[in-house]
Write a protein that holds these residues in place. Sequence first.
Motif, mmCIF file in Angstrom:
data_model
loop_
_atom_site.group_PDB
_atom_site.id
_atom_site.type_symbol
_atom_site.label_atom_id
_atom_site.label_comp_id
_atom_site.label_asym_id
_atom_site.label_seq_id
_atom_site.Cartn_x
_atom_site.Cartn_y
_atom_site.Cartn_z
ATOM 1 N N TYR A 164 0.817 -1.218 0.000
ATOM 2 C CA TYR A 164 0.000 0.000 0.000
ATOM 3 C C TYR A 164 0.848 1.263 0.000
ATOM 4 N N VAL A 165 1.892 1.301 -0.815
ATOM 5 C CA VAL A 165 2.738 2.488 -0.913
ATOM 6 C C VAL A 165 2.823 2.929 -2.370
ATOM 7 N N VAL A 166 3.089 4.196 -2.558
ATOM 8 C CA VAL A 166 3.236 4.756 -3.896
ATOM 9 C C VAL A 166 4.487 4.165 -4.545
ATOM 10 N N TYR A 167 4.385 3.879 -5.818
ATOM 11 C CA TYR A 167 5.523 3.323 -6.550
ATOM 12 C C TYR A 167 6.547 4.421 -6.828
ATOM 13 N N THR A 168 7.696 4.318 -6.172
ATOM 14 C CA THR A 168 8.834 5.197 -6.422
ATOM 15 C C THR A 168 10.079 4.324 -6.388
ATOM 16 N N GLU B 260 -2.811 6.276 -3.526
ATOM 17 C CA GLU B 260 -4.061 6.966 -3.861
ATOM 18 C C GLU B 260 -4.772 6.336 -5.051
ATOM 19 N N GLU B 261 -4.076 5.475 -5.801
ATOM 20 C CA GLU B 261 -4.719 4.779 -6.914
ATOM 21 C C GLU B 261 -5.697 3.728 -6.408
ATOM 22 N N LEU B 262 -5.454 3.211 -5.207
ATOM 23 C CA LEU B 262 -6.294 2.150 -4.677
ATOM 24 C C LEU B 262 -7.335 2.628 -3.675
ATOM 25 N N ASP C 253 -15.528 9.931 7.677
ATOM 26 C CA ASP C 253 -14.577 10.028 6.576
ATOM 27 C C ASP C 253 -13.719 8.773 6.614
ATOM 28 N N LEU C 254 -13.763 7.995 5.536
ATOM 29 C CA LEU C 254 -13.002 6.750 5.461
ATOM 30 C C LEU C 254 -12.230 6.701 4.150
ATOM 31 N N PHE C 255 -11.189 5.907 4.142
ATOM 32 C CA PHE C 255 -10.428 5.653 2.931
ATOM 33 C C PHE C 255 -10.901 4.302 2.414
ATOM 34 N N CYS D 119 -10.576 -3.856 -6.731
ATOM 35 C CA CYS D 119 -9.487 -4.572 -6.065
ATOM 36 C C CYS D 119 -9.931 -5.687 -5.144
ATOM 37 N N TYR D 120 -11.206 -5.817 -4.914
ATOM 38 C CA TYR D 120 -11.648 -6.945 -4.094
ATOM 39 C C TYR D 120 -12.582 -7.824 -4.900
ATOM 40 N N GLY D 121 -12.397 -9.096 -4.697
ATOM 41 C CA GLY D 121 -13.115 -10.090 -5.462
ATOM 42 C C GLY D 121 -12.159 -11.095 -6.048
#
Length: 146
Positions: A16-20, A77-79, A134-136, A142-144
């Motif tokens: 769950y981190v940004v790709y860098t 933030e993409e997910l 307020d939730l993320f 992505c689920y299933g």
Amino acid sequence: MSSQYTRDQAICMAFYVVYTDENMKIYKKKIEELDSFEICWTEVDIQEKRQLIELVTEGQAKQFINEVFSPKEHENEELYSKQTVSTAYVYEIVKQHTVFFGSRTAQSFATWCRNKKVDFLTSKEKKGKKISRDLFILDERCYGKK
């Protein structure tokens, strides 16, 4: 248009981190430190519609809720996207994926969440016509199951 991810990008997604480049170095090393851990795919396609999963135990349901409806901000933030939702909304999503919540009311679901200490309840309530938080929320792609 389909979005294909590389193995390196999938590693970042798993944490769950940004790709860098920096995150790649950090999390690639973490994977190497894990015994008998293997990435099982070469490409990830989250644009593709997934088959609904059906959770059969309360433990599975709690884990699903905690992953999909998070009170904490995620770096990827993409997910995850920040949304203001009610417990009734969470219930409507969850009952689509479980075999045992279908006959319960939204109120009994809220009581179950309180008793199980589900993470999203730690988010501060917003009072209004309906109580919301307020939730993320994890993108539904992505689920299933594929």
